[in-house]
Design an enzyme around this catalytic site. Structure first.
Site, PDB file in Angstrom:
ATOM      1  N   TYR A 123     -12.351  -2.049  -3.484  1.00  0.00           N
ATOM      2  CA  TYR A 123     -12.874  -2.208  -2.123  1.00  0.00           C
ATOM      3  C   TYR A 123     -14.403  -2.088  -2.065  1.00  0.00           C
ATOM      4  CZ  TYR A 123      -8.277  -2.279   0.146  1.00  0.00           C
ATOM      5  OH  TYR A 123      -7.025  -2.631   0.583  1.00  0.00           O
TER       6      TYR A 123
ATOM      7  N   GLU B 281      -9.881 -10.731  -7.170  1.00  0.00           N
ATOM      8  CA  GLU B 281      -8.916  -9.632  -6.992  1.00  0.00           C
ATOM      9  C   GLU B 281      -7.771  -9.729  -7.996  1.00  0.00           C
ATOM     10  OE1 GLU B 281      -9.790  -8.865  -2.239  1.00  0.00           O
ATOM     11  OE2 GLU B 281      -7.793  -9.530  -2.866  1.00  0.00           O
TER      12      GLU B 281
ATOM     13  N   ASN C 285      -2.074   0.240   6.757  1.00  0.00           N
ATOM     14  CA  ASN C 285      -1.533  -1.024   7.288  1.00  0.00           C
ATOM     15  C   ASN C 285      -0.624  -1.779   6.310  1.00  0.00           C
ATOM     16  OD1 ASN C 285      -3.531  -1.920   5.622  1.00  0.00           O
ATOM     17  ND2 ASN C 285      -4.504  -3.278   7.094  1.00  0.00           N
TER      18      ASN C 285
ATOM     19  N   LYS D  80       0.824  -1.213   0.000  1.00  0.00           N
ATOM     20  CA  LYS D  80       0.000   0.000   0.000  1.00  0.00           C
ATOM     21  C   LYS D  80       0.865   1.273   0.000  1.00  0.00           C
ATOM     22  CE  LYS D  80      -3.879  -2.259   2.333  1.00  0.00           C
ATOM     23  NZ  LYS D  80      -4.942  -2.073   3.351  1.00  0.00           N
TER      24      LYS D  80
ATOM     25  N   HIS E  86      -2.051  -5.529   1.694  1.00  0.00           N
ATOM     26  CA  HIS E  86      -3.354  -6.192   1.566  1.00  0.00           C
ATOM     27  C   HIS E  86      -3.124  -7.600   1.061  1.00  0.00           C
ATOM     28  CE1 HIS E  86      -7.464  -7.116   0.314  1.00  0.00           C
ATOM     29  NE2 HIS E  86      -6.907  -7.623  -0.779  1.00  0.00           N
TER      30      HIS E  86
HETATM   31  P1  CMP Z   1      -7.291  -4.716   3.825  1.00  0.00           P
HETATM   32  O1  CMP Z   1      -6.791  -6.062   4.170  1.00  0.00           O
HETATM   33  O2  CMP Z   1      -6.707  -4.027   2.671  1.00  0.00           O
HETATM   34  O3  CMP Z   1      -8.882  -4.800   3.618  1.00  0.00           O
HETATM   35  C1  CMP Z   1      -9.776  -3.775   3.959  1.00  0.00           C
HETATM   36  C2  CMP Z   1      -9.094  -2.628   4.608  1.00  0.00           C
HETATM   37  O4  CMP Z   1      -9.922  -1.744   5.296  1.00  0.00           O
HETATM   38  C3  CMP Z   1      -8.152  -3.131   5.678  1.00  0.00           C
HETATM   39  O5  CMP Z   1      -7.060  -3.788   5.096  1.00  0.00           O
HETATM   40  C4  CMP Z   1      -7.831  -1.870   6.440  1.00  0.00           C
HETATM   41  O6  CMP Z   1      -6.757  -1.163   5.853  1.00  0.00           O
HETATM   42  C5  CMP Z   1      -9.103  -1.072   6.256  1.00  0.00           C
HETATM   43  N1  CMP Z   1      -9.815  -1.011   7.525  1.00  0.00           N
HETATM   44  C6  CMP Z   1     -10.402  -2.026   8.170  1.00  0.00           C
HETATM   45  N2  CMP Z   1     -10.949  -1.568   9.315  1.00  0.00           N
HETATM   46  C7  CMP Z   1     -10.695  -0.247   9.377  1.00  0.00           C
HETATM   47  C8  CMP Z   1     -10.996   0.772  10.305  1.00  0.00           C
HETATM   48  N3  CMP Z   1     -11.688   0.513  11.425  1.00  0.00           N
HETATM   49  N4  CMP Z   1     -10.570   2.019  10.034  1.00  0.00           N
HETATM   50  C9  CMP Z   1      -9.893   2.282   8.902  1.00  0.00           C
HETATM   51  N5  CMP Z   1      -9.565   1.351   7.972  1.00  0.00           N
HETATM   52  C10 CMP Z   1      -9.966   0.099   8.224  1.00  0.00           C
END
Ligand code: CMP
Length: 139
Positions: A51, A128, A114, A11, A117
């Protein structure tokens, strides 16, 4: 265990901090093969489409803005049990809850930003992967 493919995204937070090489090396060290790779800057439409399953969530807007904030590296990882293996290597969604040594523990700063993904199931992996790659681009 079956051979599988899964989609991985490095990311914008991790690409901007210079963690691309370390993250790709980790996947290879753990036995996952990079079957396809592309660096790209997602448009709003691309981020929203990817998403779409989270559209009703309160964090959707924030998630889309973040994914458009800089370049990503999208990859197809291939290996034995690749979907679960990738998720083990990444660690929990929230880096505060991620196990020691996982990518999110090492490189992520928050649940939203984070670092990586990974697809969560065979059906989502197939969808995906097809979102970003043609079959002829996967080796
Ligand atoms: P990812 O695995 O990319 O899939 C969905 C994403 O939503 C997740 O990682 C996080 O980056 C994001 N996400 C999930 N929960 C939250 C939250 N409470 N606040 C902000 N982002 C979130």
């Amino acid at each position: 265990m079956a051979m599988q493919r899964t989609l991985s995204i490095i990311k914008p937070d991790a690409t901007q901090k210079g963690y691309v090489g370390k993250i790709i090396a980790r996947f290879e060290e753990e036995g996952l093969r990079i079957a396809a790779v592309r660096k790209m800057h997602l448009s709003r439409l691309e981020a929203e489409g990817f998403y779409a399953v989270h559209k009703a969530r309160p964090f959707f807007g924030e998630l889309v803005e973040f994914m458009m904030s800089g370049p990503c590296v999208v990859m197809v990882l291939e290996g034995e049990d690749a979907i679960a293996e990738n998720r083990r290597i990444m660690g929990a969604t929230d880096p505060a809850e991620a196990a020691e040594g996982t990518l999110r523990k090492l490189y992520a700063e928050s649940k939203g930003m984070n670092a990586v993904h990974g697809s969560d199931a065979p059906e989502t992996a197939a969808a995906e992967i097809a979102y970003f790659f043609r079959e002829t681009e996967i080796f």
